[in-house]
Design a protein around this motif. Structure first.
Motif, short mmCIF file in Angstrom:
data_model
loop_
_atom_site.label_atom_id
_atom_site.label_comp_id
_atom_site.label_asym_id
_atom_site.label_seq_id
_atom_site.Cartn_x
_atom_site.Cartn_y
_atom_site.Cartn_z
N TYR A 34 0.83 -1.20 0.00
CA TYR A 34 0.00 0.00 0.00
C TYR A 34 0.87 1.25 0.00
O TYR A 34 0.63 2.19 -0.77
CB TYR A 34 -0.92 -0.05 1.22
CG TYR A 34 -1.91 1.06 1.36
CD1 TYR A 34 -2.86 1.33 0.37
CD2 TYR A 34 -1.93 1.85 2.51
CE1 TYR A 34 -3.79 2.35 0.52
CE2 TYR A 34 -2.87 2.87 2.67
CZ TYR A 34 -3.79 3.11 1.67
OH TYR A 34 -4.71 4.12 1.81
N ALA A 35 1.89 1.27 0.84
CA ALA A 35 2.78 2.43 0.92
C ALA A 35 3.56 2.61 -0.38
O ALA A 35 3.71 3.74 -0.87
CB ALA A 35 3.74 2.28 2.10
N LYS A 36 4.05 1.53 -0.94
CA LYS A 36 4.80 1.62 -2.20
C LYS A 36 3.91 2.22 -3.29
O LYS A 36 4.32 3.10 -4.03
CB LYS A 36 5.32 0.25 -2.62
CG LYS A 36 6.17 0.29 -3.87
CD LYS A 36 6.66 -1.10 -4.23
CE LYS A 36 7.51 -1.08 -5.49
NZ LYS A 36 6.75 -0.91 -6.71
N GLU A 37 2.68 1.75 -3.36
CA GLU A 37 1.74 2.25 -4.37
C GLU A 37 1.38 3.72 -4.12
O GLU A 37 1.44 4.54 -5.04
CB GLU A 37 0.46 1.41 -4.34
CG GLU A 37 -0.63 1.93 -5.24
CD GLU A 37 -1.97 1.26 -5.00
OE1 GLU A 37 -3.00 1.92 -5.21
OE2 GLU A 37 -1.99 0.09 -4.58
N GLU A 42 9.95 3.59 -6.03
CA GLU A 42 10.50 2.66 -7.02
C GLU A 42 10.57 1.25 -6.46
O GLU A 42 10.32 0.28 -7.17
CB GLU A 42 11.90 3.11 -7.44
CG GLU A 42 11.91 4.41 -8.20
CD GLU A 42 13.32 4.87 -8.56
OE1 GLU A 42 14.31 4.25 -8.10
OE2 GLU A 42 13.43 5.85 -9.29
N SER A 43 10.94 1.14 -5.20
CA SER A 43 11.06 -0.16 -4.53
C SER A 43 10.77 0.03 -3.05
O SER A 43 10.84 1.14 -2.53
CB SER A 43 12.48 -0.73 -4.66
OG SER A 43 12.77 -1.02 -6.00
N SER A 74 2.79 15.08 0.61
CA SER A 74 1.60 14.72 -0.15
C SER A 74 0.44 14.25 0.74
O SER A 74 0.65 13.76 1.85
CB SER A 74 1.94 13.60 -1.13
OG SER A 74 2.15 12.38 -0.43
N PRO A 75 -0.78 14.37 0.23
CA PRO A 75 -1.94 13.82 0.93
C PRO A 75 -1.85 12.29 1.07
O PRO A 75 -2.37 11.71 2.01
CB PRO A 75 -3.13 14.21 0.06
CG PRO A 75 -2.64 15.24 -0.89
CD PRO A 75 -1.16 15.11 -0.97
N GLN A 76 -1.16 11.65 0.13
CA GLN A 76 -1.00 10.20 0.19
C GLN A 76 -0.22 9.78 1.43
O GLN A 76 -0.56 8.77 2.06
CB GLN A 76 -0.29 9.67 -1.07
CG GLN A 76 -1.12 9.75 -2.31
CD GLN A 76 -1.12 11.14 -2.96
OE1 GLN A 76 -0.48 12.08 -2.50
NE2 GLN A 76 -1.89 11.27 -4.03
N LEU A 77 0.81 10.54 1.80
CA LEU A 77 1.54 10.21 3.02
C LEU A 77 0.63 10.36 4.23
O LEU A 77 0.62 9.49 5.11
CB LEU A 77 2.80 11.07 3.19
CG LEU A 77 3.55 10.77 4.49
CD1 LEU A 77 4.19 9.39 4.45
CD2 LEU A 77 4.58 11.83 4.78
N LYS A 78 -0.14 11.41 4.25
CA LYS A 78 -1.06 11.61 5.38
C LYS A 78 -2.03 10.44 5.51
O LYS A 78 -2.31 9.97 6.62
CB LYS A 78 -1.79 12.94 5.22
CG LYS A 78 -0.89 14.15 5.44
CD LYS A 78 -1.60 15.44 5.12
CE LYS A 78 -0.75 16.67 5.26
NZ LYS A 78 0.56 16.66 4.65
N SER A 79 -2.53 9.91 4.40
CA SER A 79 -3.45 8.77 4.46
C SER A 79 -2.73 7.51 4.95
O SER A 79 -3.31 6.70 5.68
CB SER A 79 -4.12 8.52 3.11
OG SER A 79 -3.24 7.98 2.17
N LEU A 80 -1.46 7.36 4.60
CA LEU A 80 -0.68 6.22 5.10
C LEU A 80 -0.48 6.30 6.61
O LEU A 80 -0.55 5.29 7.31
CB LEU A 80 0.69 6.16 4.42
CG LEU A 80 0.71 5.69 2.99
CD1 LEU A 80 2.09 5.93 2.38
CD2 LEU A 80 0.32 4.24 2.90
#
Length: 104
Positions: A34-37, A42-43, A74-80
């Protein structure tokens, strides 16, 4: 001179021994992919310390420090972070931004 590759290193302290199997399974099946996506890394890798069995590391590779800084804001980090805190509120963690300087 650095290679340009940048890494996010997450160090989690899973203090309660009985939490570790559940944490390990959750990270393996859910959180690392999930975090990678979400971060568009890259990895991604994860590790358990053999010096201190309560320490878990996750490492995510990015093309550059500039890209990594963008992902950190990013908002993606906040969701993680929310996802992690909901699953394991008792697990503390730190994050470091590191840059590869040499490979031999």
């Amino acid at each position: 001179m650095g290679t340009g590759k940048a890494y996010l290193l997450v160090r989690a302290h899973v203090a309660n021994r009985s939490d570790r199997p559940k944490f390990d399974q959750w990270y393996h099946v859910h959180h690392l992919p999930y975090a990678k996506e979400k971060l568009k890394a890259e990895s991604g890798w994860r590790f358990w310390s053999r010096s201190d069995p309560s320490i878990h590391y996750a490492l995510y590779q990015f093309d550059s420090m500039e890209v990594l800084h963008e992902r950190m804001d990013s908002p993606q980090l906040k969701s993680l972070l929310v996802d992690f805190d909901l699953a394991f509120p008792q697990v503390t963690r730190t994050r470091e931004l590191i840059e590869m300087m040499q490979e031999v």
